[in-house]
Design a protein around this motif. Structure first.
Motif, mmCIF file in Angstrom:
data_model
loop_
_atom_site.group_PDB
_atom_site.id
_atom_site.type_symbol
_atom_site.label_atom_id
_atom_site.label_comp_id
_atom_site.label_asym_id
_atom_site.label_seq_id
_atom_site.Cartn_x
_atom_site.Cartn_y
_atom_site.Cartn_z
ATOM 1 N N ILE A 242 0.812 -1.206 0.000
ATOM 2 C CA ILE A 242 0.000 0.000 0.000
ATOM 3 C C ILE A 242 0.859 1.276 0.000
ATOM 4 O O ILE A 242 0.482 2.293 -0.598
ATOM 5 N N LEU A 243 2.022 1.245 0.640
ATOM 6 C CA LEU A 243 2.866 2.439 0.646
ATOM 7 C C LEU A 243 3.454 2.705 -0.735
ATOM 8 O O LEU A 243 3.666 3.862 -1.108
ATOM 9 N N ASP A 244 3.710 1.658 -1.505
ATOM 10 C CA ASP A 244 4.182 1.858 -2.879
ATOM 11 C C ASP A 244 3.093 2.492 -3.732
ATOM 12 O O ASP A 244 3.356 3.377 -4.551
ATOM 13 N N PHE A 245 1.861 2.039 -3.545
ATOM 14 C CA PHE A 245 0.748 2.626 -4.293
ATOM 15 C C PHE A 245 0.549 4.084 -3.900
ATOM 16 O O PHE A 245 0.432 4.963 -4.756
ATOM 17 N N SER A 246 0.499 4.345 -2.606
ATOM 18 C CA SER A 246 0.123 5.678 -2.140
ATOM 19 C C SER A 246 1.248 6.701 -2.285
ATOM 20 O O SER A 246 1.031 7.788 -2.823
ATOM 21 N N LEU A 247 2.457 6.354 -1.835
ATOM 22 C CA LEU A 247 3.553 7.324 -1.879
ATOM 23 C C LEU A 247 3.947 7.693 -3.298
ATOM 24 O O LEU A 247 4.330 8.828 -3.568
ATOM 25 N N PHE A 248 3.840 6.738 -4.220
ATOM 26 C CA PHE A 248 4.277 7.002 -5.593
ATOM 27 C C PHE A 248 3.113 7.245 -6.551
ATOM 28 O O PHE A 248 3.283 7.256 -7.763
ATOM 29 N N ALA A 249 1.918 7.444 -5.977
ATOM 30 C CA ALA A 249 0.744 7.882 -6.738
ATOM 31 C C ALA A 249 0.330 6.927 -7.847
ATOM 32 O O ALA A 249 0.038 7.337 -8.972
ATOM 33 N N TYR A 250 0.290 5.639 -7.523
ATOM 34 C CA TYR A 250 -0.241 4.655 -8.476
ATOM 35 C C TYR A 250 -1.633 4.240 -8.027
ATOM 36 O O TYR A 250 -1.853 3.977 -6.842
ATOM 37 N N PRO A 251 -2.589 4.160 -8.951
ATOM 38 C CA PRO A 251 -3.948 3.764 -8.578
ATOM 39 C C PRO A 251 -4.005 2.281 -8.232
ATOM 40 O O PRO A 251 -3.242 1.474 -8.770
ATOM 41 N N LEU A 252 -4.893 1.939 -7.312
ATOM 42 C CA LEU A 252 -5.093 0.536 -6.976
ATOM 43 C C LEU A 252 -5.673 -0.194 -8.183
ATOM 44 O O LEU A 252 -6.396 0.399 -8.992
#
Length: 369
Positions: A349-359
């Motif tokens: 989840i931190l990779d998705f959120s910190l680097f602005a990738y959509p789930l």
């Protein structure tokens, strides 16, 4: 916190079915020079809230006392814009700028919390060892590069070898040696480490988390015998009821994801360890976060920034390379149990959120397309 040129994050919202960043009408005093307001990172918090990882993050205190980021970043965040740069910004580049702004604000807010590490010396011994052995050093050009497997790190290692004179050019067709002729930050003394972290230019490259996992799966279990025997055989024994002997080359994507779900993130193989754990973007203040989606553009910007010789350009993709396409990723995701994917998301989840990738979008409607 992460000043750099036109934002390196590719726009994936429309492709993956996630809410896309859109421009909104605002009063003139709130608009930038192009007439478009940079969307604050609260959008990214919406992504996190929509994910099953939020409760886990709250339980671990990661999101404790998170305060909304300011509407506008400090002036220093856009220090990369020179007063002489008056060229027009293309619409697609403006989209990149918006997403980069989302990323910068989210990182600034998340990493600013008191329970997040603010230097590598606040990390545990194991965490510090991991990040230091993934940061490559160029003393000649005064930069640090945290390499992330499956995000073009082999080509970056080639470039470092050329810059150091150990390799003639980046296109030499030799099997890549990932250790020799390279300098790692972890091999240095504490005071040498601290000096370089403070004074050198620092960058990483990131990639959509699920795309990176699929790339690792197809490469390691479809092509590399060593990984088939070391990891594949174990995965088959652990998750398959059949007693038929396997050589590890027939691991399914679902079995691979189940294996990741049961593994501790900090003990994972580097090819599927979360980027956050590999490079610790809260403990190391990176100056530039490039994207796999804009690999050549971002890489050549860095080479120009560190004043590398003009003849060194980022290598072209090899003709034999089979990239993970949007359609390929959708096929694998839509043919995997949704519950398994939802359980795995908190780990990344931190990779998705910190680097602005959509789930990932795995709804029935999307998968029927």
């Amino acid at each position: 916190m992460f000043p750099h040129p036109l934002a390196p994050v590719a726009v994936r919202g429309a492709e993956m079915g996630a809410p896309s960043v859109r421009r909104v009408a605002v009063p003139a005093r709130m608009r930038g020079g192009s007439g478009t307001m940079l969307v604050p990172s609260m959008l990214m918090f919406g992504v996190i809230v929509a994910s099953s990882g939020l409760l886990l993050m709250i339980e671990r205190g990661i999101l404790a006392e998170v305060k909304p980021p300011p509407l506008h970043p400090p002036h220093g965040d856009h220090a990369w814009r020179s007063s002489s740069d008056t060229r027009a910004v293309a619409p697609e580049d403006m989209d990149y700028q918006v997403l980069q702004d989302v990323r910068n604000r989210t990182i600034r807010t998340m990493c600013g919390q008191k329970n997040m590490p603010h230097s590598i010396w606040e990390l545990s011994g194991g965490q510090r060892k991991t990040v230091l052995k993934h940061i490559l050093v160029s003393d000649k050009y005064r930069f640090l590069y945290c390499y992330v497997p499956k995000v073009a790190c082999s080509n970056w290692k080639r470039i470092l070898k050329v810059l150091d004179g150990a390799l003639e050019n980046v296109n030499v067709k030799l099997k890549m040696d990932h250790k020799s002729d390279l300098v790692f930050l972890g091999d240095m003394k504490p005071d040498e480490i601290s000096y370089r972290l403070k004074h050198y230019y620092k960058f990483i490259f990131v990639r959509d988390p699920m795309e990176r996992l699929l790339s690792a799966y197809r490469n390691k279990f479809g092509e590399i015998k060593e990984y088939q025997l070391k990891y594949g055989v174990e995965i088959v024994k652990r998750y398959r009821k059949s007693t038929r002997k396997s050589t590890g080359d027939d691991v399914t994507f679902s079995e691979f994801l189940q294996y990741l779900l049961d593994e501790e993130a900090e003990r994972m193989n580097e090819h599927w360890m979360p980027i956050y754990n590999l490079c610790q973007p809260c403990a190391v203040r990176y100056d530039f976060i490039g994207s796999y989606e804009r690999l050549t553009v971002d890489a050549n910007y860095i080479l120009e920034h560190v004043q590398a010789p003009s003849f060194i350009r980022f290598p072209e993709r090899q003709s034999w390379y089979k990239p993970v396409t949007r359609e390929t990723l959708q096929y694998y995701m839509c043919n995997t149990q949704r519950g398994l994917i939802k359980e795995l998301l908190p780990k990344y989840i931190l990779d998705f959120s910190l680097f602005a990738y959509p789930l990932p979008n795995i709804t029935s409607e999307f998968c029927r397309q």
